[in-house]
Enzyme design. Sequence first.
Site, PDB file in Angstrom:
ATOM      1  N   GLU A   1      89.965  50.517 -15.445  1.00 21.66           N
ATOM      2  CA  GLU A   1      89.139  49.333 -15.627  1.00 21.66           C
ATOM      3  C   GLU A   1      88.227  49.207 -14.417  1.00 21.66           C
ATOM      4  O   GLU A   1      88.548  49.719 -13.341  1.00 21.66           O
ATOM      5  CB  GLU A   1      90.027  48.087 -15.714  1.00 21.66           C
ATOM      6  CG  GLU A   1      90.425  47.478 -14.364  1.00 21.66           C
ATOM      7  CD  GLU A   1      91.302  48.361 -13.472  1.00 21.66           C
ATOM      8  OE1 GLU A   1      91.916  49.307 -14.006  1.00 21.66           O
ATOM      9  OE2 GLU A   1      91.359  48.130 -12.250  1.00 21.66           O
TER      10      GLU A   1
ATOM     11  N   LYS B   1      88.752  52.254  -1.713  1.00 23.15           N
ATOM     12  CA  LYS B   1      89.305  52.504  -3.051  1.00 23.15           C
ATOM     13  C   LYS B   1      89.638  53.971  -3.303  1.00 23.15           C
ATOM     14  O   LYS B   1      90.553  54.284  -4.063  1.00 23.15           O
ATOM     15  CB  LYS B   1      88.349  51.979  -4.112  1.00 23.15           C
ATOM     16  CG  LYS B   1      88.315  50.454  -4.148  1.00 23.15           C
ATOM     17  CD  LYS B   1      87.814  49.929  -5.464  1.00 23.15           C
ATOM     18  CE  LYS B   1      88.032  48.427  -5.577  1.00 23.15           C
ATOM     19  NZ  LYS B   1      87.065  47.674  -4.752  1.00 23.15           N
TER      20      LYS B   1
ATOM     21  N   SER C   1      86.509  46.969   4.777  1.00 21.21           N
ATOM     22  CA  SER C   1      86.922  47.680   3.560  1.00 21.21           C
ATOM     23  C   SER C   1      85.826  48.525   2.932  1.00 21.21           C
ATOM     24  O   SER C   1      86.112  49.511   2.254  1.00 21.21           O
ATOM     25  CB  SER C   1      87.462  46.686   2.536  1.00 21.21           C
ATOM     26  OG  SER C   1      86.515  45.670   2.267  1.00 21.21           O
TER      27      SER C   1
HETATM   28  C1  LIG Z   1      87.124  46.300  -4.501  1.00 27.62           C
HETATM   29  C2  LIG Z   1      86.832  45.931  -3.109  1.00 27.62           C
HETATM   30  C3  LIG Z   1      87.535  44.919  -2.439  1.00 27.62           C
HETATM   31  C4  LIG Z   1      88.561  44.061  -3.103  1.00 27.62           C
HETATM   32  O1  LIG Z   1      89.679  44.708  -3.598  1.00 27.62           O
HETATM   33  P1  LIG Z   1      91.098  44.622  -2.889  1.00 27.62           P
HETATM   34  O2  LIG Z   1      92.002  45.245  -3.885  1.00 27.62           O
HETATM   35  O3  LIG Z   1      91.391  43.175  -2.656  1.00 27.62           O
HETATM   36  O4  LIG Z   1      90.999  45.380  -1.630  1.00 27.62           O
HETATM   37  C5  LIG Z   1      87.262  44.689  -1.100  1.00 27.62           C
HETATM   38  N1  LIG Z   1      86.315  45.390  -0.451  1.00 27.62           N
HETATM   39  C6  LIG Z   1      85.592  46.349  -1.059  1.00 27.62           C
HETATM   40  C7  LIG Z   1      84.559  47.075  -0.277  1.00 27.62           C
HETATM   41  C8  LIG Z   1      85.825  46.656  -2.409  1.00 27.62           C
HETATM   42  O5  LIG Z   1      85.105  47.615  -3.004  1.00 27.62           O
END
Ligand SMILES: *Cc1c(COP(=O)(O)O)cnc(C)c1O
Length: 393
Positions: A108, A86, A375
């Site tokens: 948000e 993010k 992610s």
């Molecule tokens: C917020 C988040 C997601 C989901 O958000 P996307 O916009 O679909 O990427 C996925 N993995 C992590 C670690 C997150 O913090």
Amino acid sequence: MSNEGFYGEYGGSFVPPELKNVLQTLADTFEKFKGNPEFNEELDYYLREYVGRPNPLYLAEKLSHQLGGAKIYLKREDLNHTGAHKINNTIGQVLLAKRMGLKRIIAETGAGQHGVATATACALFDLDCIIYMGEEDTKRQALNVFRMELLGAKVVPVTRGTKTLKDAVDAALEDLVMNHQDTFYMLGSAVGPHPYPAIVKHFQAVISREARRQVLAKEGRLPDAVLACVGGGSNAIGIFADFIPDQSVRLIGVEPAGYGIETGKHAAPISAGKPGIIHGFKCYLMSDEQGEPLPTHSISAGLDYPGVGPEHSYLHDTGRAEYVHITDMEALDAFHTLSKVEGIIPALESSHAVAYAMKLAPTMSKDSILIVNLSGRGDKDVQQIFEMMRDKQ
Ligand SMILES: *Cc1c(COP(=O)(O)O)cnc(C)c1O
């Protein structure tokens, strides 16, 4: 309006006229700076020195060996500052806000991850930061509220509706209409009205820019498939972006099936929803007969959204990307497996992508290559898992 901001029939900007002008100004600013050398030099500087990019493309050798099929590479977004992808987006957007001369940032947040990434960028650039968060979520994610406050942000609990993410977005959009003279709305995923999906993709595309270069350097060829979990779709569109023109590379988005698609308790709009409008854009949506968004469920708060990015909706219809789903239990199993086998505790969101890779890899030959977007890291989730395991005993 022209076709701007549309991905096939999806996307667009279904917002009141007051908001249209504000979003147009943002779109113009983005167009002006996205190819600007000075802007990109500054962005690269912070991605390198502050976020810690490039992060590794790591061969999960033990996991691959254990599964007995394709080689699994992990793109280590979990190693970024603040522990997830993010921050790529919030650093990019904060630099746009700076160019626009706006000193008040609003955002948000649902689980709090985007709130923390926004508060981090605001601390770094000395900007006022107001985070809208459903009251229910502020209770469930009290530690993230405290993190945001440590970083100097003000967290505003939203008490309307279901008191969750959807209501927080509504509150943020209203604030933007009222205060657009001095306010920048930092949206956290590849969703929302135009130009947000394009902006978020642009700043997250660094993931695939690096991964593509890294896999070519290590293997001398492109991967067979690239996988990512899909909430709103920002980490997925980020790792898909530079591979989209490579027709030989399968793009696989993994939606959260919660207790199972058939139970209705999930957050998988592409797998089980239909086209509709939410938060000013058109996409696959979990909705009732009236088109109102339905309640969602996922073990991972970060995937708990009834809509999905417009470009994913389009990539699904055109068949360029495939969308599959993984249940809470399968994700949990992958969470434990990756922790034990590789010594990497993944975020519950990312565990969905790992879980699907664990199903897919054994069906492929040993010289096949998968890239899984990791992610985020799982530190934020260990308390939840701890409580679940304790309650089960
Ligand atoms: C917020 C988040 C997601 C989901 O958000 P996307 O916009 O679909 O990427 C996925 N993995 C992590 C670690 C997150 O913090």
